[in-house]
Design an enzyme around this catalytic site. Structure first.
Site, PDB file in Angstrom:
ATOM      1  N   CYS A 231       0.646  -1.273   0.039  1.00 45.56           N
ATOM      2  CA  CYS A 231       0.091  -0.142   0.001  1.00 45.56           C
ATOM      3  C   CYS A 231       0.940   1.454   0.046  1.00 45.56           C
ATOM      4  O   CYS A 231       0.272   2.438  -0.015  1.00 45.56           O
ATOM      5  CB  CYS A 231      -1.128  -0.029   1.184  1.00 45.56           C
ATOM      6  SG  CYS A 231      -2.572  -0.899   0.871  1.00 45.56           S
ATOM      7  N   PHE A 232       2.187   1.254  -0.094  1.00 52.38           N
ATOM      8  CA  PHE A 232       2.807   2.172  -0.105  1.00 52.38           C
ATOM      9  C   PHE A 232       2.774   3.341   0.985  1.00 52.38           C
ATOM     10  O   PHE A 232       2.938   4.595   0.776  1.00 52.38           O
ATOM     11  CB  PHE A 232       3.083   2.822  -1.570  1.00 52.38           C
ATOM     12  CG  PHE A 232       2.685   1.898  -2.380  1.00 52.38           C
ATOM     13  CD1 PHE A 232       3.606   1.035  -2.923  1.00 52.38           C
ATOM     14  CD2 PHE A 232       1.698   2.125  -3.426  1.00 52.38           C
ATOM     15  CE1 PHE A 232       3.403  -0.187  -3.836  1.00 52.38           C
ATOM     16  CE2 PHE A 232       1.564   1.043  -4.379  1.00 52.38           C
ATOM     17  CZ  PHE A 232       2.389  -0.214  -4.550  1.00 52.38           C
ATOM     18  N   CYS A 233       2.457   2.835   2.194  1.00 58.00           N
ATOM     19  CA  CYS A 233       2.097   3.770   3.315  1.00 58.00           C
ATOM     20  C   CYS A 233       0.994   4.828   2.963  1.00 58.00           C
ATOM     21  O   CYS A 233       1.242   5.649   3.382  1.00 58.00           O
ATOM     22  CB  CYS A 233       3.552   4.343   3.878  1.00 58.00           C
ATOM     23  SG  CYS A 233       4.909   3.440   4.262  1.00 58.00           S
ATOM     24  N   ASN A 234       0.178   4.377   2.165  1.00 56.57           N
ATOM     25  CA  ASN A 234      -1.003   5.391   1.592  1.00 56.57           C
ATOM     26  C   ASN A 234      -2.422   4.495   1.936  1.00 56.57           C
ATOM     27  O   ASN A 234      -2.902   4.154   0.832  1.00 56.57           O
ATOM     28  CB  ASN A 234      -0.793   5.778   0.467  1.00 56.57           C
ATOM     29  CG  ASN A 234      -1.544   6.885   0.067  1.00 56.57           C
ATOM     30  OD1 ASN A 234      -2.663   7.049   0.559  1.00 56.57           O
ATOM     31  ND2 ASN A 234      -1.104   7.818  -1.058  1.00 56.57           N
TER      32      ASN A 234
END
Length: 606
Positions: A231-234
């Site tokens: 989630c790419f820290c998103n």
């Protein structure tokens, strides 16, 4: 007073999940039209400050602060230059800096302090009293070289270059289709008129099911391609683009999913995505390599399909008994300690957890991490043997002079019990005395603890259609296995794989010019069958071995452990055989078959 109230609006210049660019005019809109926009809100009064998160956007399209007068801008030098990591900057307008307060201080941020009374004097500059501790001077020294490159290339040329590469990749991925006409890739963020130099996507099989992003990442690594998954820290963008509701997210968490794990598909939906990003150093050769990787590994067509298809006729309950001329069990292997070497037997008792004592012990680090060959490849040199008549587990290691003997009865166990969760499964474990732990710590050259399973309970559930809600079988008790009680592979499948490895030029290069050849034990199977066609086991649903019934739970997930070669006197890692398997074993069928026993305790005979 309303004039003394300050609000903060923050937005990214570019989404790090989809690549969508946000209009910098949002700065003017918020600053000049907040009362109109927020007319009925309690926040319509007061002053609004704006923060731009330009960590992603600064690399190719930095905001023009002379036109868009944001109060704060944060960015990353790593995203700008590719080096150094962990270093960024906060740009603050002088009038906004006066509003910033700080309730604590630490090293380097005060001009004076008295130790035994509450007195200190801050340094005057905002950059001085907000910069706590010692920063990385060595990393800062590298920044000047990064700016030289940026100034030489100019951001406008970098933007044009990276945008064209990303557009090329998007168009190529969108055009990929399986042989049945189904599209391969689902790209995210394409509705936006402006996209940054990155592509975020997931991929589907011909039947509409998803490829897991962790599988994509592992295969990309073998091909020398660096990409990011998850989630790419998103989490907000992740939920939006993947169509995950609050109920979906809570259900995934209850199923055991956390950031950075391998649970990439849950309840039929991906939990994250694959992302590729392009910078000034990227080339069209890089982009073509990525497209070719996707096409060769994930597009199912007649040219890359396995020549010998899985049989469409599943073996009936009495299958092996009636087809003894074609199929028979050739070996049985027990692995008492997870990720350590096993031992072969001619016959062995069966229990409700599978082979008696199979993967009943694990090694745990002092930090609580379960140790496997992925992290500690030297574990493959720890040999094991169980003598049921003596009631002992014998363990040997080339790093330990004495052979370790462990009683199978509970006498040698420490009285204390503990519980631990591993891959959505709760275990009750018991430990041993210090002498046992010291022996294993010496064997793997790091502190560890030996634990034994004394009871387990599954947390999995059954879907409404009656199928398992997760890979783990819900109707079976398990020791410290990943997915099933037994793993089975056939000698013919291994022979076919070795034939492909022998003719694979890449396989020859990865082993110093010699063709890579693997044995069945590289896959750590419990059961090895022979006598049929390669990959015939893909179609087996039920087996009868020596009058004992087994049920197939499907293919086993790919694992990089099969690339570890312990036979050369030292542990070596190759890209094979996983890279070759990925080239022709692309459907749901994986490396080998996982099974469970469906009856009570009995004996198994070859």
């Amino acid at each position: 007073m309303p004039g003394n109230t300050y609000n903060l609006f923050a937005f990214p210049s570019e989404c790090n999940f989809s690549g969508r660019k946000f209009d910098p005019n949002l700065v003017k809109i918020i600053k000049e039209g907040s009362e109109r926009i927020l007319e009925s809100s309690q926040y319509c009064r007061g002053s609004w400050l704006v923060l731009i998160d330009a960590a992603k956007g600064c690399a190719t399209n930095p905001p023009d602060l002379s036109k868009f007068k944001a109060d704060f801008v944060v960015f990353s030098f790593y995203k700008l230059f590719g080096y150094p990591t962990g270093l960024g900057a906060l740009i603050i307008r002088n009038d906004a800096a006066k509003l910033m307060k700080k309730t604590y201080f630490s090293g380097g941020t005060v001009a004076a302090a008295i130790a035994d009374v509450d007195f200190f004097k801050r340094r005057e500059g905002v950059d001085e009293f907000f910069e706590d501790g010692t920063i990385s001077f060595l990393s800062i020294a590298a920044i000047q070289h990064g700016f030289k490159i940026i100034n030489m290339l100019t951001t406008s040329l970098i933007s044009r270059h990276t945008t064209s590469i990303a557009a090329y990749v998007r168009n190529k991925l969108l055009a990929l289709k399986h042989e049945n006409g189904e599209f391969v890739c689902m790209l995210y963020g394409l509705l936006s008129s402006e996209m940054g130099p990155m592509v975020s996507f997931n991929m589907k099989r011909p039947d509409g099911t998803w490829y897991g992003y962790r599988e994509v990442e592992k295969l990309a690594t073998l091909s020398g391609i660096q990409l990011r998954t998850g989630c790419f820290c998103n989490p907000g963008a992740c939920a939006k683009y993947l169509g995950l509701s609050h109920l979906d997210l809570l259900s995934n968490i209850e199923a055991g999913h956390v950031c950075w794990d391998d649970r990439d598909i849950l309840h039929g939906k991906p939990t994250g995505a694959v992302r590729v990003s392009f910078g000034y150093m990227s080339t069209f050769e890089d982009a073509m390599k990525l497209v070719n990787f996707v096409e060769n590994n994930f597009v199912i067509s007649s040219s890359n399909r396995c020549a010998l298809q899985p049989s469409s006729i599943s073996l009936p309950i009495e299958g092996i008994a009636k087809a003894a001329a074609r199929h028979f069990l050739s070996s049985i292997t027990v692995y008492p300690i997870k990720s350590c070497a096993g031992f072969s037997v001619d016959q062995w008792p069966l229990t409700s957890t599978g082979l008696l004592h199979d993967r009943e012990w694990i090694l745990k680090s002092t930090t609580g991490e379960i140790l496997t060959q992925k992290k500690v490849p030297e574990m493959c040199y720890i040999s094991t043997l169980i003598d049921l008549n003596l009631g002992k587990l014998f363990v040997e290691s080339p790093r330990c002079k004495e052979k370790l003997q462990i009683e199978l009865t509970s006498n040698s166990l420490v009285a204390g019990r503990d519980e631990m969760d591993i891959q959505n499964h709760r275990y009750e474990v018991r430990s041993y005395n210090n002498e046992v732990d010291i022996w294993f710590s010496r064997a793997i050259d790091r502190p560890c603890t030996l634990l034994r399973n004394s009871g387990s309970q599954s947390h999995s559930c059954i879907n409404k259609n009656g199928s398992p809600g997760m890979c783990r079988d819900v109707g079976a008790r398990l020791n410290f296995v990943n997915e099933a009680q037994f793993l089975l592979i056939s000698e013919e499948s291994i022979a076919d794989l070795n034939s492909r490895l022998k003719s694979n030029l890449d396989g020859r290069r990865s082993n110093g010019g010699q063709a890579v050849q693997v044995g069945a034990m590289r896959f750590r199977p419990n059961l090895v069958a022979s006598g049929g066609e390669p990959y015939a086991e893909d179609g087996w649903n039920n087996l009868n071995i020596g009058g004992k019934y087994f049920m197939s739970l499907g293919g086993c997930n790919r694992c990089q452990m099969i690339n570890i070669n312990p036979e050369a006197g030292e542990v070596q890692r190759f890209s094979e055989p996983l890279a070759t398997l990925a080239g022709y074993r692309r459907a749901k069928v994986r490396n080998h078959l996982k099974m469970k026993k469906t009856q009570n305790k009995c004996s198994l005979f070859t």
